[in-house]
Design an enzyme around this catalytic site. Structure first.
Site, PDB file in Angstrom:
ATOM      1  N   GLY A  80      -3.353   3.919  -0.391  1.00 40.64           N
ATOM      2  CA  GLY A  80      -4.144   4.494  -1.487  1.00 40.64           C
ATOM      3  C   GLY A  80      -3.618   3.753  -2.885  1.00 40.64           C
ATOM      4  O   GLY A  80      -4.206   3.574  -3.830  1.00 40.64           O
ATOM      5  N   LEU A  94      -6.108  18.742  -0.007  1.00 41.57           N
ATOM      6  CA  LEU A  94      -7.377  18.837   0.904  1.00 41.57           C
ATOM      7  C   LEU A  94      -7.169  19.812   1.796  1.00 41.57           C
ATOM      8  O   LEU A  94      -8.170  20.115   2.518  1.00 41.57           O
ATOM      9  CB  LEU A  94      -7.299  17.379   1.542  1.00 41.57           C
ATOM     10  CG  LEU A  94      -7.808  16.005   0.801  1.00 41.57           C
ATOM     11  CD1 LEU A  94      -7.301  14.909   1.502  1.00 41.57           C
ATOM     12  CD2 LEU A  94      -9.121  16.001   0.682  1.00 41.57           C
ATOM     13  N   TYR A  98      -0.624  21.519  22.913  1.00 43.60           N
ATOM     14  CA  TYR A  98      -0.667  20.531  21.572  1.00 43.60           C
ATOM     15  C   TYR A  98       0.027  19.286  22.002  1.00 43.60           C
ATOM     16  O   TYR A  98       0.836  19.348  22.520  1.00 43.60           O
ATOM     17  CB  TYR A  98       0.039  21.319  20.366  1.00 43.60           C
ATOM     18  CG  TYR A  98       0.110  20.497  19.131  1.00 43.60           C
ATOM     19  CD1 TYR A  98      -1.014  20.215  18.381  1.00 43.60           C
ATOM     20  CD2 TYR A  98       1.395  19.671  18.940  1.00 43.60           C
ATOM     21  CE1 TYR A  98      -0.965  19.485  17.144  1.00 43.60           C
ATOM     22  CE2 TYR A  98       1.312  19.001  17.627  1.00 43.60           C
ATOM     23  CZ  TYR A  98       0.398  18.829  16.767  1.00 43.60           C
ATOM     24  OH  TYR A  98       0.312  17.949  15.721  1.00 43.60           O
ATOM     25  N   GLY A 130      -5.400  10.498  -2.110  1.00 45.44           N
ATOM     26  CA  GLY A 130      -4.037   9.821  -1.658  1.00 45.44           C
ATOM     27  C   GLY A 130      -3.518   8.742  -2.575  1.00 45.44           C
ATOM     28  O   GLY A 130      -3.126   7.867  -1.922  1.00 45.44           O
ATOM     29  N   SER A 132       0.378   7.027  -2.825  1.00 45.32           N
ATOM     30  CA  SER A 132       1.477   6.408  -1.897  1.00 45.32           C
ATOM     31  C   SER A 132       0.704   5.337  -1.011  1.00 45.32           C
ATOM     32  O   SER A 132      -0.704   5.608  -0.836  1.00 45.32           O
ATOM     33  CB  SER A 132       1.576   7.710  -0.885  1.00 45.32           C
ATOM     34  OG  SER A 132       2.423   7.243   0.230  1.00 45.32           O
ATOM     35  N   GLY A 133       1.386   4.638  -0.278  1.00 43.48           N
ATOM     36  CA  GLY A 133       0.788   3.687   0.465  1.00 43.48           C
ATOM     37  C   GLY A 133      -0.299   3.090   0.305  1.00 43.48           C
ATOM     38  O   GLY A 133      -0.624   2.372  -0.900  1.00 43.48           O
ATOM     39  N   THR A 140      -6.950  18.612   6.969  1.00 42.89           N
ATOM     40  CA  THR A 140      -6.558  17.814   5.738  1.00 42.89           C
ATOM     41  C   THR A 140      -7.358  16.403   5.927  1.00 42.89           C
ATOM     42  O   THR A 140      -8.154  16.341   4.945  1.00 42.89           O
ATOM     43  CB  THR A 140      -5.108  17.401   6.054  1.00 42.89           C
ATOM     44  OG1 THR A 140      -4.287  18.451   5.981  1.00 42.89           O
ATOM     45  CG2 THR A 140      -4.983  16.437   4.826  1.00 42.89           C
TER      46      THR A 140
HETATM   47  N1  LIG Z   1      -0.204   3.561   7.693  1.00 43.88           N
HETATM   48  C1  LIG Z   1      -0.886   3.045   8.895  1.00 43.88           C
HETATM   49  O1  LIG Z   1      -0.534   2.389   9.892  1.00 43.88           O
HETATM   50  C2  LIG Z   1      -2.302   3.766   9.142  1.00 43.88           C
HETATM   51  C3  LIG Z   1      -2.833   3.357  10.298  1.00 43.88           C
HETATM   52  C4  LIG Z   1      -4.146   3.895  10.769  1.00 43.88           C
HETATM   53  C5  LIG Z   1      -4.804   4.621   9.655  1.00 43.88           C
HETATM   54  N2  LIG Z   1      -4.175   4.877   8.452  1.00 43.88           N
HETATM   55  C6  LIG Z   1      -4.888   5.801   7.630  1.00 43.88           C
HETATM   56  O2  LIG Z   1      -4.680   5.233   6.256  1.00 43.88           O
HETATM   57  C7  LIG Z   1      -4.692   6.476   5.069  1.00 43.88           C
HETATM   58  C8  LIG Z   1      -3.423   6.221   4.188  1.00 43.88           C
HETATM   59  O3  LIG Z   1      -2.401   6.467   4.978  1.00 43.88           O
HETATM   60  P1  LIG Z   1      -1.094   5.660   4.625  1.00 43.88           P
HETATM   61  O4  LIG Z   1      -0.364   4.727   5.491  1.00 43.88           O
HETATM   62  O5  LIG Z   1      -1.134   5.094   3.130  1.00 43.88           O
HETATM   63  O6  LIG Z   1       0.038   7.102   4.229  1.00 43.88           O
HETATM   64  P2  LIG Z   1       0.739   7.690   3.191  1.00 43.88           P
HETATM   65  O7  LIG Z   1       1.626   6.643   2.756  1.00 43.88           O
HETATM   66  O8  LIG Z   1       1.606   8.809   4.048  1.00 43.88           O
HETATM   67  O9  LIG Z   1      -0.514   8.201   2.032  1.00 43.88           O
HETATM   68  C9  LIG Z   1      -1.171   9.232   2.419  1.00 43.88           C
HETATM   69  C10 LIG Z   1      -1.495   9.888   1.095  1.00 43.88           C
HETATM   70  O10 LIG Z   1      -2.582  11.009   1.573  1.00 43.88           O
HETATM   71  C11 LIG Z   1      -1.873  12.240   0.883  1.00 43.88           C
HETATM   72  N3  LIG Z   1      -1.995  13.685   1.622  1.00 43.88           N
HETATM   73  C12 LIG Z   1      -1.578  14.068   2.499  1.00 43.88           C
HETATM   74  N4  LIG Z   1      -1.721  15.080   2.839  1.00 43.88           N
HETATM   75  C13 LIG Z   1      -2.784  15.516   1.895  1.00 43.88           C
HETATM   76  C14 LIG Z   1      -3.049  16.592   1.546  1.00 43.88           C
HETATM   77  N5  LIG Z   1      -3.207  17.966   2.025  1.00 43.88           N
HETATM   78  N6  LIG Z   1      -4.033  16.798   0.212  1.00 43.88           N
HETATM   79  C15 LIG Z   1      -4.027  15.617  -0.432  1.00 43.88           C
HETATM   80  N7  LIG Z   1      -3.711  14.355  -0.231  1.00 43.88           N
HETATM   81  C16 LIG Z   1      -2.647  14.290   1.170  1.00 43.88           C
HETATM   82  C17 LIG Z   1      -0.470  11.861   0.629  1.00 43.88           C
HETATM   83  O11 LIG Z   1       0.137  12.513  -0.394  1.00 43.88           O
HETATM   84  P3  LIG Z   1       1.699  13.253  -0.528  1.00 43.88           P
HETATM   85  O12 LIG Z   1       2.452  11.787  -0.933  1.00 43.88           O
HETATM   86  O13 LIG Z   1       1.798  14.097  -1.779  1.00 43.88           O
HETATM   87  O14 LIG Z   1       2.194  13.877   0.898  1.00 43.88           O
HETATM   88  C18 LIG Z   1      -0.527  10.400   0.207  1.00 43.88           C
HETATM   89  O15 LIG Z   1      -0.834  10.013  -0.954  1.00 43.88           O
HETATM   90  C19 LIG Z   1      -4.421   7.803   6.042  1.00 43.88           C
HETATM   91  O16 LIG Z   1      -5.723   8.467   6.278  1.00 43.88           O
HETATM   92  C20 LIG Z   1      -4.051   7.198   7.561  1.00 43.88           C
HETATM   93  O17 LIG Z   1      -4.457   7.907   8.595  1.00 43.88           O
HETATM   94  C21 LIG Z   1      -2.945   4.305   8.384  1.00 43.88           C
END
Ligand SMILES: NC(=O)c1ccc[n+]([C@@H]2O[C@H](COP(=O)([O-])OP(=O)(O)OC[C@H]3O[C@@H](n4cnc5c(N)ncnc54)[C@H](OP(=O)(O)O)[C@@H]3O)[C@@H](O)[C@H]2O)c1
Length: 306
Positions: A46, A87, A183, A40, A43-44, A134
């Site tokens: 990562g 993933l 769900y 990842g 984005s975000g 995923t």
């Molecule tokens: N933000 C929060 O408040 C928060 C809170 C608790 C935990 N987290 C955890 O933190 C982690 C990072 O999240 P984030 O907030 O940075 O979100 P984000 O900005 O949406 O980034 C998520 C990343 O995961 C990638 N991704 C999604 N589906 C995928 C797949 N099938 N295969 C490969 N890559 C995939 C996305 O790629 P694309 O851009 O191509 O979709 C993106 O690069 C996640 O595991 C999330 O559960 C976040």
């Protein structure tokens, strides 16, 4: 002093806390010679983790859904290796494992960061609920496939979430993993994030007797693209809330960067971190039998994925 600034100012035993940033928790570290794989990366959290860890000298192995996305994200970093790793596609994860193994590098950190959240409708892919596939199964395949490439003091860091507590009663719904009986977006996300946490702990048990570690992380609540599936009203409110109370992306990436590279954590394993400190997690997440059952069931699912 407002409640928000009280919370933001709080620091734990590590000396870091809610408002620490990824730059602060890595300040002064020389990561030259370290190879850090981040899923990842585009984005975000990562993206921010890659920026800061590269700034400290690490070589980033940046994984995204496609090579194009990974290359674009890695463009700014010298020496970076872009990787395609979708993933939710077992063939893509296996190809990524093969590609990394063929590089012949020792991997110092496997930062399992990618994730999706709260899909509004039940979505099945390869017969699995999409968030479980995923967030958990994809990373399980990646990590177990790369254990042989993990360096002597390698660290596996897995993004879980405080939302692991939203998992169904009993934790992992083994008799209905894909929510056929009904769900709920939050429960399905919660189950996948509990699986991330149980996996980190089960892996740490398997790494006992080595200097390698596995830990899980809750980054905080941060307005990123993760909210893309949330109702529109919530998505509009998130940036506003971010200014008032939530973490910035710089703060959000701190805990995972701290656990990934800070020397204070070397040898610490099987823990759950939040705000750059060891934190308490749900009873289900500490249930070893549940974690072992999840490991066995996940292996069976992976075998079935061909
Ligand atoms: N933000 C929060 O408040 C928060 C809170 C608790 C935990 N987290 C955890 O933190 C982690 C990072 O999240 P984030 O907030 O940075 O979100 P984000 O900005 O949406 O980034 C998520 C990343 O995961 C990638 N991704 C999604 N589906 C995928 C797949 N099938 N295969 C490969 N890559 C995939 C996305 O790629 P694309 O851009 O191509 O979709 C993106 O690069 C996640 O595991 C999330 O559960 C976040």
């Amino acid at each position: 002093m407002s409640l928000v600034s009280l919370i933001k100012g709080r620091r734990g035993a590590s000396g870091f806390g809610y408002a620490s940033t990824a730059e602060e928790v890595t300040a002064g570290l020389d990561l030259r010679g370290k190879n850090i794989l981040i899923t990842g990366v585009n984005s975000g959290l990562g993206e921010e983790s890659a920026r800061v860890l590269a700034m400290r000298g690490a070589r980033i192995l940046g994984a995204a859904r496609s090579k194009e996305k990974a290359s674009e994200a890695c463009r700014a970093f010298a020496d970076a290796v872009p990787l395609a790793c979708e993933l939710s596609e077992p063939a893509s994860v296996r190809a990524c494992v093969d590609e990394v193994r063929a590089l012949g590098l020792g991997i110092d950190v496997l930062l399992c960061n990618a994730g999706i959240m709260a899909l509004p409708a039940r979505t099945l892919h390869h017969g699995q609920e999409m968030q479980f596939l995923t967030n958990h199964i994809g990373h399980f395949m990646l990590v177990t496939g790369l254990l042989g490439s993990l360096s002597e003091h390698g660290r596996v860091v897995i993004l879980s979430s405080g939302a692991h507590a939203w998992a169904p009663p009993g934790g992992i719904q083994f008799d209905d993993l894909s929510f056929e009986r009904g769900y709920s977006a939050n429960r399905a996300y919660g189950q996948s994030k509990l699986a991330n946490l149980l996996f980190a702990r089960a892996l740490s048990r398997r790494l006992q007797g080595t200097s390698q570690t596995a830990n899980a992380v809750h980054p905080g609540v941060i307005a990123t693209n993760l909210a893309r599936h949330m109702p529109l009203g919530m998505r509009i409110l998130m940036p506003v809330a971010n200014v008032i109370a939530l973490k910035s992306v710089h703060e959000g990436a701190a805990t995972q960067c701290y656990v990934a590279v800070n020397p204070a954590v070397s040898g610490v394993t099987g823990e759950y971190f939040a705000d750059c400190n060891v934190a308490k997690s749900s009873a289900a997440s500490r249930d070893e039998a549940l974690g072992e059952r999840l490991w066995t069931v996940t292996e069976e699912i992976v075998r079935g994925l061909g």
